[in-house]
Design a protein around this motif. Structure first.
Motif, PDB file in Angstrom:
ATOM      1  N   THR A  59       0.822  -1.214   0.000  1.00 26.18           N
ATOM      2  CA  THR A  59       0.000   0.000   0.000  1.00 26.18           C
ATOM      3  C   THR A  59       0.857   1.264   0.000  1.00 26.18           C
ATOM      4  O   THR A  59       0.457   2.281  -0.557  1.00 26.18           O
ATOM      5  CB  THR A  59      -0.962   0.014   1.190  1.00 26.18           C
ATOM      6  OG1 THR A  59      -0.238  -0.181   2.405  1.00 26.18           O
ATOM      7  CG2 THR A  59      -2.007  -1.082   1.045  1.00 26.18           C
ATOM      8  N   LYS A  60       2.022   1.199   0.600  1.00 29.62           N
ATOM      9  CA  LYS A  60       2.933   2.350   0.545  1.00 29.62           C
ATOM     10  C   LYS A  60       3.298   2.673  -0.897  1.00 29.62           C
ATOM     11  O   LYS A  60       3.275   3.843  -1.327  1.00 29.62           O
ATOM     12  CB  LYS A  60       4.193   2.059   1.362  1.00 29.62           C
ATOM     13  CG  LYS A  60       5.220   3.196   1.329  1.00 29.62           C
ATOM     14  CD  LYS A  60       6.465   2.819   2.114  1.00 29.62           C
ATOM     15  CE  LYS A  60       7.521   3.917   2.013  1.00 29.62           C
ATOM     16  NZ  LYS A  60       8.765   3.558   2.760  1.00 29.62           N
ATOM     17  N   THR A  61       3.606   1.631  -1.662  1.00 33.76           N
ATOM     18  CA  THR A  61       3.965   1.825  -3.069  1.00 33.76           C
ATOM     19  C   THR A  61       2.750   2.247  -3.888  1.00 33.76           C
ATOM     20  O   THR A  61       2.838   3.136  -4.739  1.00 33.76           O
ATOM     21  CB  THR A  61       4.572   0.532  -3.637  1.00 33.76           C
ATOM     22  OG1 THR A  61       5.683   0.147  -2.833  1.00 33.76           O
ATOM     23  CG2 THR A  61       5.035   0.731  -5.080  1.00 33.76           C
ATOM     24  N   LEU A  62       1.617   1.604  -3.628  1.00 31.53           N
ATOM     25  CA  LEU A  62       0.381   1.963  -4.318  1.00 31.53           C
ATOM     26  C   LEU A  62       0.056   3.441  -4.103  1.00 31.53           C
ATOM     27  O   LEU A  62      -0.222   4.175  -5.058  1.00 31.53           O
ATOM     28  CB  LEU A  62      -0.761   1.087  -3.812  1.00 31.53           C
ATOM     29  CG  LEU A  62      -2.183   1.438  -4.260  1.00 31.53           C
ATOM     30  CD1 LEU A  62      -2.314   1.335  -5.771  1.00 31.53           C
ATOM     31  CD2 LEU A  62      -3.200   0.526  -3.561  1.00 31.53           C
ATOM     32  N   ASP A  63       0.089   3.887  -2.862  1.00 26.98           N
ATOM     33  CA  ASP A  63      -0.256   5.271  -2.544  1.00 26.98           C
ATOM     34  C   ASP A  63       0.723   6.256  -3.174  1.00 26.98           C
ATOM     35  O   ASP A  63       0.343   7.342  -3.613  1.00 26.98           O
ATOM     36  CB  ASP A  63      -0.265   5.482  -1.030  1.00 26.98           C
ATOM     37  CG  ASP A  63      -1.377   4.717  -0.331  1.00 26.98           C
ATOM     38  OD1 ASP A  63      -2.247   4.161  -1.028  1.00 26.98           O
ATOM     39  OD2 ASP A  63      -1.362   4.665   0.911  1.00 26.98           O
ATOM     40  N   GLN A  64       1.984   5.873  -3.209  1.00 25.26           N
ATOM     41  CA  GLN A  64       3.001   6.788  -3.713  1.00 25.26           C
ATOM     42  C   GLN A  64       2.961   6.926  -5.220  1.00 25.26           C
ATOM     43  O   GLN A  64       3.126   8.037  -5.742  1.00 25.26           O
ATOM     44  CB  GLN A  64       4.387   6.293  -3.291  1.00 25.26           C
ATOM     45  CG  GLN A  64       5.548   7.150  -3.817  1.00 25.26           C
ATOM     46  CD  GLN A  64       6.884   6.664  -3.308  1.00 25.26           C
ATOM     47  OE1 GLN A  64       7.053   6.452  -2.112  1.00 25.26           O
ATOM     48  NE2 GLN A  64       7.839   6.464  -4.205  1.00 25.26           N
ATOM     49  N   GLU A  65       2.738   5.823  -5.927  1.00 27.71           N
ATOM     50  CA  GLU A  65       2.965   5.818  -7.372  1.00 27.71           C
ATOM     51  C   GLU A  65       1.708   5.880  -8.228  1.00 27.71           C
ATOM     52  O   GLU A  65       1.795   6.259  -9.399  1.00 27.71           O
ATOM     53  CB  GLU A  65       3.751   4.559  -7.767  1.00 27.71           C
ATOM     54  CG  GLU A  65       5.153   4.486  -7.175  1.00 27.71           C
ATOM     55  CD  GLU A  65       6.116   5.495  -7.781  1.00 27.71           C
ATOM     56  OE1 GLU A  65       5.779   6.104  -8.822  1.00 27.71           O
ATOM     57  OE2 GLU A  65       7.199   5.685  -7.215  1.00 27.71           O
ATOM     58  N   PHE A  66       0.549   5.533  -7.689  1.00 34.49           N
ATOM     59  CA  PHE A  66      -0.611   5.327  -8.541  1.00 34.49           C
ATOM     60  C   PHE A  66      -1.793   6.191  -8.131  1.00 34.49           C
ATOM     61  O   PHE A  66      -2.051   6.386  -6.950  1.00 34.49           O
ATOM     62  CB  PHE A  66      -0.999   3.848  -8.543  1.00 34.49           C
ATOM     63  CG  PHE A  66       0.107   2.954  -9.027  1.00 34.49           C
ATOM     64  CD1 PHE A  66       0.321   2.785 -10.383  1.00 34.49           C
ATOM     65  CD2 PHE A  66       0.956   2.315  -8.130  1.00 34.49           C
ATOM     66  CE1 PHE A  66       1.362   1.980 -10.845  1.00 34.49           C
ATOM     67  CE2 PHE A  66       1.992   1.513  -8.579  1.00 34.49           C
ATOM     68  CZ  PHE A  66       2.202   1.339  -9.942  1.00 34.49           C
ATOM     69  N   ARG A 102      -8.173   8.152  -0.587  1.00 37.66           N
ATOM     70  CA  ARG A 102      -6.882   8.667  -1.031  1.00 37.66           C
ATOM     71  C   ARG A 102      -6.980   9.493  -2.312  1.00 37.66           C
ATOM     72  O   ARG A 102      -5.974   9.817  -2.922  1.00 37.66           O
ATOM     73  CB  ARG A 102      -5.897   7.507  -1.215  1.00 37.66           C
ATOM     74  CG  ARG A 102      -5.452   6.927   0.120  1.00 37.66           C
ATOM     75  CD  ARG A 102      -5.004   5.498   0.012  1.00 37.66           C
ATOM     76  NE  ARG A 102      -4.472   5.016   1.289  1.00 37.66           N
ATOM     77  CZ  ARG A 102      -5.219   4.630   2.316  1.00 37.66           C
ATOM     78  NH1 ARG A 102      -6.538   4.655   2.203  1.00 37.66           N
ATOM     79  NH2 ARG A 102      -4.666   4.211   3.441  1.00 37.66           N
ATOM     80  N   GLY A 103      -8.189   9.806  -2.708  1.00 37.66           N
ATOM     81  CA  GLY A 103      -8.372  10.639  -3.889  1.00 37.66           C
ATOM     82  C   GLY A 103      -8.008   9.963  -5.193  1.00 37.66           C
ATOM     83  O   GLY A 103      -7.700  10.629  -6.183  1.00 37.66           O
ATOM     84  N   MET A 104      -8.064   8.633  -5.207  1.00 39.86           N
ATOM     85  CA  MET A 104      -7.739   7.884  -6.422  1.00 39.86           C
ATOM     86  C   MET A 104      -8.978   7.692  -7.287  1.00 39.86           C
ATOM     87  O   MET A 104     -10.085   7.556  -6.771  1.00 39.86           O
ATOM     88  CB  MET A 104      -7.175   6.505  -6.065  1.00 39.86           C
ATOM     89  CG  MET A 104      -5.862   6.512  -5.321  1.00 39.86           C
ATOM     90  SD  MET A 104      -5.407   4.807  -4.855  1.00 39.86           S
ATOM     91  CE  MET A 104      -3.748   5.063  -4.224  1.00 39.86           C
ATOM     92  N   ALA A 105      -8.785   7.647  -8.576  1.00 42.13           N
ATOM     93  CA  ALA A 105      -9.865   7.301  -9.494  1.00 42.13           C
ATOM     94  C   ALA A 105     -10.125   5.793  -9.423  1.00 42.13           C
ATOM     95  O   ALA A 105      -9.264   5.023  -8.980  1.00 42.13           O
ATOM     96  CB  ALA A 105      -9.507   7.708 -10.921  1.00 42.13           C
ATOM     97  N   VAL A 106     -11.305   5.373  -9.861  1.00 47.21           N
ATOM     98  CA  VAL A 106     -11.674   3.952  -9.855  1.00 47.21           C
ATOM     99  C   VAL A 106     -12.124   3.541 -11.251  1.00 47.21           C
ATOM    100  O   VAL A 106     -12.967   4.200 -11.863  1.00 47.21           O
ATOM    101  CB  VAL A 106     -12.812   3.671  -8.853  1.00 47.21           C
ATOM    102  CG1 VAL A 106     -13.247   2.200  -8.929  1.00 47.21           C
ATOM    103  CG2 VAL A 106     -12.386   4.032  -7.434  1.00 47.21           C
ATOM    104  N   ARG A 107     -11.547   2.447 -11.727  1.00 50.02           N
ATOM    105  CA  ARG A 107     -12.018   1.822 -12.963  1.00 50.02           C
ATOM    106  C   ARG A 107     -12.827   0.591 -12.583  1.00 50.02           C
ATOM    107  O   ARG A 107     -12.301  -0.338 -11.962  1.00 50.02           O
ATOM    108  CB  ARG A 107     -10.834   1.423 -13.851  1.00 50.02           C
ATOM    109  CG  ARG A 107     -11.279   0.746 -15.145  1.00 50.02           C
ATOM    110  CD  ARG A 107     -10.136   0.398 -16.083  1.00 50.02           C
ATOM    111  NE  ARG A 107     -10.612   0.524 -17.451  1.00 50.02           N
ATOM    112  CZ  ARG A 107     -10.528   1.611 -18.178  1.00 50.02           C
ATOM    113  NH1 ARG A 107      -9.948   2.685 -17.678  1.00 50.02           N
ATOM    114  NH2 ARG A 107     -11.023   1.665 -19.404  1.00 50.02           N
ATOM    115  N   GLY A 108     -14.089   0.559 -12.912  1.00 48.93           N
ATOM    116  CA  GLY A 108     -14.920  -0.600 -12.634  1.00 48.93           C
ATOM    117  C   GLY A 108     -14.670  -1.676 -13.669  1.00 48.93           C
ATOM    118  O   GLY A 108     -14.749  -1.421 -14.870  1.00 48.93           O
ATOM    119  N   SER A 109     -14.391  -2.889 -13.221  1.00 51.37           N
ATOM    120  CA  SER A 109     -14.058  -3.966 -14.157  1.00 51.37           C
ATOM    121  C   SER A 109     -14.548  -5.301 -13.602  1.00 51.37           C
ATOM    122  O   SER A 109     -14.119  -5.712 -12.528  1.00 51.37           O
ATOM    123  CB  SER A 109     -12.552  -4.014 -14.358  1.00 51.37           C
ATOM    124  OG  SER A 109     -12.180  -5.025 -15.246  1.00 51.37           O
TER     125      SER A 109
END
Length: 338
Positions: A59-66, A102-109
């Protein structure tokens, strides 16, 4: 960066100030994929399984990079509606909640796909009843997340490699109209989300890409709701990044839809992998309506095809040459930095 052990020499300082004044249009390069992509007006995302949201390094990497998440399996039919009419959104909700926090966009799939279907769907023999089940499923899933998903992969992989319709249960029992019906149902369930068609091996010109293009062109001409086309971007020694990828993306964009790289991954390692990634990302960057770049996962460590090491970050969370080639391409597009 190491701190300097002493003061900067006056001459060096003067030269630095002169250089900065001489180039006021220059901007600092971004140091993460999501920030570099944002500077180009794009989103950089990854496919994410909910089960890894409790892994700290992940999650640290996810939050930082994506800046966008695509659920790995959590929204697929055999997970959310294993029994007809009984929906289980626990895992999908967890991912969407995480992204929102975290203010991330979501792609529904994905709302409709020939694979990962529960047995009760496959066993519906009547086309009319299957169409009803399809509509009800899309209403249930897209309706549950109404207003919380930025873009839906409404239909995945409706075409075979030859460009003919894939002989799925939907194609066999409903006919060609099933794809259009899925998009109409998705728009009714969530009119705020962007609706996408998504497929693989459509990155360059060819019979399959042409078939998808014809479908999208027809939808646009007739007013069938479609906002975007996803290109999964699976590349390996047998399927290399095509030289005409940018031109292919552009012809779709010229129809008036956005284009997305949705599961980008390149098997291999080292500079060869790095170059292939850079070519694919640069193709997107060459097309203003290519607004999303997402890779197939955060790290090779948990990827379904981990032995092929296809992602930007390795199993030890080290950034590969491919990571830096993508970051450089994004920064160059955003700032002219190199």
């Amino acid at each position: 960066m190491k701190k300097s052990s002493g003061a900067v020499a006056p001459l060096a300082t003067a030269l630095l100030v002169t250089a900065l004044l001489a180039a006021p249009q220059a901007h600092a390069a971004a140091y993460t994929l999501k920030d570099a992509a944002a500077a180009t007006g794009r989103v950089f995302g990854a496919v994410v399984p909910a089960g890894l949201l409790g892994v700290a390094d992940y999650t640290k990497t996810l939050d930082q990079e994506f800046g966008q998440v695509t659920p790995e399996n959590e929204m697929k039919w055999n997970v959310v509606e294993r029994v007809r009419g009984k929906f289980d959104f626990a895992a999908a909700d967890r991912l969407v909640d995480y992204a929102e926090s975290r203010g991330m966009a979501v792609r529904g799939s994905v709302l409709a796909w020939h694979s990962q279907l529960p047995g009760w769907v496959v066993n519906i023999s009547s086309g009319a009843r299957l169409l009803t089940a399809l509509r009800e499923h899309i209403a249930g899933v897209a309706g549950h997340f109404r207003g919380r998903v930025d873009y839906w992969d409404v239909v995945n992989e409706a075409f075979g490699d030859s460009g003919a319709r894939r002989n799925s249960v939907f194609q066999e029992r409903i006919g060609d109209g099933w794809v259009e019906e899925a998009f109409l149902a998705a728009e009714a369930a969530d009119p705020t989300a962007k609706l996408c068609y998504n497929d693989y091996y459509t990155d360059g010109f060819g019979p399959k890409s042409d078939a998808v293009y014809d479908l999208v062109r027809d939808f646009v001409a007739r007013g069938v709701p479609i906002d975007c086309v996803g290109f999964q971007g699976y590349f390996n020694s047998d399927h290399r990044v095509p030289a005409d990828m940018a031109a292919n993306l552009r012809r779709f964009a010229d129809l008036g839809v956005d284009v997305h790289l949705t599961e980008l991954n390149v098997t291999g390692s080292g500079e060869k992998q790095a170059k292939a990634y850079a070519v694919a990302v640069s193709a997107c960057l060459a097309v203003p309506r290519c607004t999303v770049i997402a890779v197939g996962g955060v790290t090779d460590k948990y990827y379904w095809n981990a032995a092929k090491t296809p992602l930007l970050i390795d199993a030890d969370y080290s950034r590969k040459p491919a990571y830096f080639s993508v970051l450089d391409a994004l920064n160059e597009a955003a700032t002219g930095w190199r």
